[in-house]
Write a protein that holds these residues in place. Structure first.
Motif, PDB file in Angstrom:
ATOM      1  N   UNK A   1       0.837  -1.191   0.000  1.00 14.68           N
ATOM      2  CA  UNK A   1       0.000   0.000   0.000  1.00 14.68           C
ATOM      3  C   UNK A   1       0.876   1.247   0.000  1.00 14.68           C
ATOM      4  N   UNK A   2       0.241   2.379  -0.200  1.00 11.18           N
ATOM      5  CA  UNK A   2       0.905   3.666  -0.108  1.00 11.18           C
ATOM      6  C   UNK A   2       0.282   4.461   1.031  1.00 11.18           C
ATOM      7  N   UNK A   3       1.089   5.274   1.687  1.00 12.11           N
ATOM      8  CA  UNK A   3       0.579   6.078   2.793  1.00 12.11           C
ATOM      9  C   UNK A   3       1.512   7.248   3.062  1.00 12.11           C
ATOM     10  N   UNK A   4       0.956   8.305   3.619  1.00  7.40           N
ATOM     11  CA  UNK A   4       1.757   9.425   4.097  1.00  7.40           C
ATOM     12  C   UNK A   4       2.226   9.195   5.527  1.00  7.40           C
ATOM     13  N   UNK A   5       1.795   8.083   6.120  1.00  2.85           N
ATOM     14  CA  UNK A   5       2.042   7.813   7.541  1.00  2.85           C
ATOM     15  C   UNK A   5       3.089   6.713   7.727  1.00  2.85           C
ATOM     16  N   UNK A   6       4.152   6.735   6.936  1.00  2.00           N
ATOM     17  CA  UNK A   6       5.160   5.683   7.018  1.00  2.00           C
ATOM     18  C   UNK A   6       5.845   5.659   8.385  1.00  2.00           C
ATOM     19  N   UNK A   7       6.211   6.815   8.902  1.00  2.00           N
ATOM     20  CA  UNK A   7       6.876   6.881  10.205  1.00  2.00           C
ATOM     21  C   UNK A   7       5.936   6.375  11.300  1.00  2.00           C
ATOM     22  N   UNK A   8       4.660   6.775  11.229  1.00  2.00           N
ATOM     23  CA  UNK A   8       3.684   6.294  12.201  1.00  2.00           C
ATOM     24  C   UNK A   8       3.493   4.796  12.133  1.00  2.00           C
ATOM     25  N   UNK A   9       3.513   4.235  10.928  1.00  2.00           N
ATOM     26  CA  UNK A   9       3.398   2.786  10.760  1.00  2.00           C
ATOM     27  C   UNK A   9       4.555   2.074  11.454  1.00  2.00           C
ATOM     28  N   UNK A  10       5.764   2.541  11.224  1.00  2.00           N
ATOM     29  CA  UNK A  10       6.932   1.915  11.852  1.00  2.00           C
ATOM     30  C   UNK A  10       6.817   1.957  13.371  1.00  2.00           C
ATOM     31  N   UNK A  11       6.385   3.077  13.915  1.00  2.00           N
ATOM     32  CA  UNK A  11       6.249   3.184  15.366  1.00  2.00           C
ATOM     33  C   UNK A  11       5.178   2.237  15.908  1.00  2.00           C
ATOM     34  N   UNK A  12       4.088   2.080  15.163  1.00  2.00           N
ATOM     35  CA  UNK A  12       3.042   1.154  15.594  1.00  2.00           C
ATOM     36  C   UNK A  12       3.542  -0.286  15.565  1.00  2.00           C
ATOM     37  N   UNK A  13       4.303  -0.642  14.548  1.00  2.00           N
ATOM     38  CA  UNK A  13       4.847  -1.996  14.461  1.00  2.00           C
ATOM     39  C   UNK A  13       5.814  -2.275  15.608  1.00  2.00           C
ATOM     40  N   UNK A  14       6.503  -1.256  16.089  1.00  2.00           N
ATOM     41  CA  UNK A  14       7.404  -1.438  17.229  1.00  2.00           C
ATOM     42  C   UNK A  14       6.642  -1.748  18.510  1.00  2.00           C
ATOM     43  N   UNK A  15       5.350  -1.456  18.537  1.00  2.00           N
ATOM     44  CA  UNK A  15       4.534  -1.709  19.730  1.00  2.00           C
ATOM     45  C   UNK A  15       3.983  -3.133  19.782  1.00  2.00           C
ATOM     46  N   UNK A  16       4.094  -3.878  18.676  1.00  2.00           N
ATOM     47  CA  UNK A  16       3.626  -5.263  18.656  1.00  2.00           C
ATOM     48  C   UNK A  16       4.602  -6.147  19.423  1.00  2.00           C
ATOM     49  N   UNK A  17       4.216  -7.403  19.665  1.00  2.00           N
ATOM     50  CA  UNK A  17       5.091  -8.304  20.416  1.00  2.00           C
ATOM     51  C   UNK A  17       5.894  -9.231  19.515  1.00  2.00           C
ATOM     52  N   UNK A  18       5.832  -9.002  18.195  1.00  2.00           N
ATOM     53  CA  UNK A  18       6.613  -9.822  17.260  1.00  2.00           C
ATOM     54  C   UNK A  18       7.147  -8.948  16.133  1.00  2.00           C
TER      55      UNK A  18
END
Length: 278
Positions: free
Chosen positions: A211-228
């Motif tokens: 996908x495309x998004x303007x929220x790439x940095x936000x996506x990375x930060x959200x993925x860091x909050x997962x447990x895997x």
């Protein structure tokens, strides 16, 4: 299944590898293991690697990677089997859905970004709770134009950073001091690639999202909050996200983000075959 103390120890190892991929098992045991006996730590590490709770570390740089995204292939697995003989291909995924194939190969620098995300343990957030609020583009992984021939040889020899400088020097016919100096130089342009999957690699459902998004940095930060760990790539302005799921319906959060206009041109597929030359 590992208990909570064992899992926290392995997680500590993974986070440590991210900053110091050459750390020895002795140092890991001394600083981060809950065991008093080093042999117990070594057994735990072997078990975590065997079950692929932990993989890596390896070192990675953007050495000039072309990315091909191919649709409408009747038999993606057969295509992968035939094409994987190409020596330029470093990684290929066969998929059910759209696209059919994602291929990483030596060539033009199409790949803009790649990262094995170091997660949180315990989780701070579930996949279903992902929300994208922070705008920003991921910083590109640049080709290391300043490297010389020996830099590239050291990089190839020490993709596994546990290789000793002495053995690398013997393989390259240079002194271990020379290897050490070049290794320290190239690591300024490299990332450490290590994954943490608490249930073990084979115990997750997997999904590839484009996908495309303007929220790439936000996506990375959200993925860091997962447990895997999640695997995050970018090419030609498009995100390629490899998710490890407890259940397939966790993907629904991305359809909701699409409806809100936060992500665009969403494609979802399931990996059914892999090839890797590294």
């Amino acid at each position: 299944m590992l208990n909570s103390d064992q899992m926290e120890t392995i997680y500590a190892f993974v986070t440590t590898y991210a900053g110091n991929p050459r750390i020895s098992v002795r140092e890991l045991h001394k600083k981060y293991s809950h065991y008093k006996n080093r042999q117990s730590t070594e057994r735990l590490l072997r078990l975590a690697r065997k079950s692929q709770i932990l993989t890596g570390p390896t070192i990675w740089c953007n050495s000039g990677i072309d990315v091909q995204i191919i649709d409408n292939i009747d038999d993606p697995v057969l295509y992968l089997e035939k094409e994987s003989i190409n020596p330029d291909i470093t990684y290929m995924i066969a998929l059910i859905g759209e696209p059919s194939i994602i291929c990483f190969k030596k060539g033009a620098s199409i790949l803009e970004y790649a990262e094995a995300i170091i997660p949180s343990f315990p989780a701070k957030k579930s996949i279903e709770a992902i929300s994208l609020k922070k705008k920003g583009k991921l910083p590109p992984d640049k080709y290391p134009h300043g490297w010389n021939e020996l830099d590239w040889q050291v990089y190839s020899t020490m993709r596994d950073p546990s290789v000793s400088f002495v053995k690398a020097g013997e393989a390259l016919n240079v002194s271990w001091h020379t290897v050490k100096n070049h290794y320290e130089k190239i690591m300024k342009d490299c990332k450490t690639w290590a994954t943490f999957l608490p249930k073990g690699y084979d115990n997750y459902q997997q999904s590839i999202l484009l996908f495309e998004t303007e929220y790439e940095v936000g996506l990375r930060e959200e993925l860091q909050n997962l447990d895997r760990t999640s695997l995050l790539y970018k090419c030609n302005g498009k995100i390629i996200l490899h998710l490890f799921l407890d259940k397939t319906l966790e993907n629904l959060v991305f359809y909701k983000l699409k409806r809100k206009g936060i992500i665009h041109d969403l494609h979802v597929s399931i990996p059914i075959g892999w090839y890797s030359s590294v």
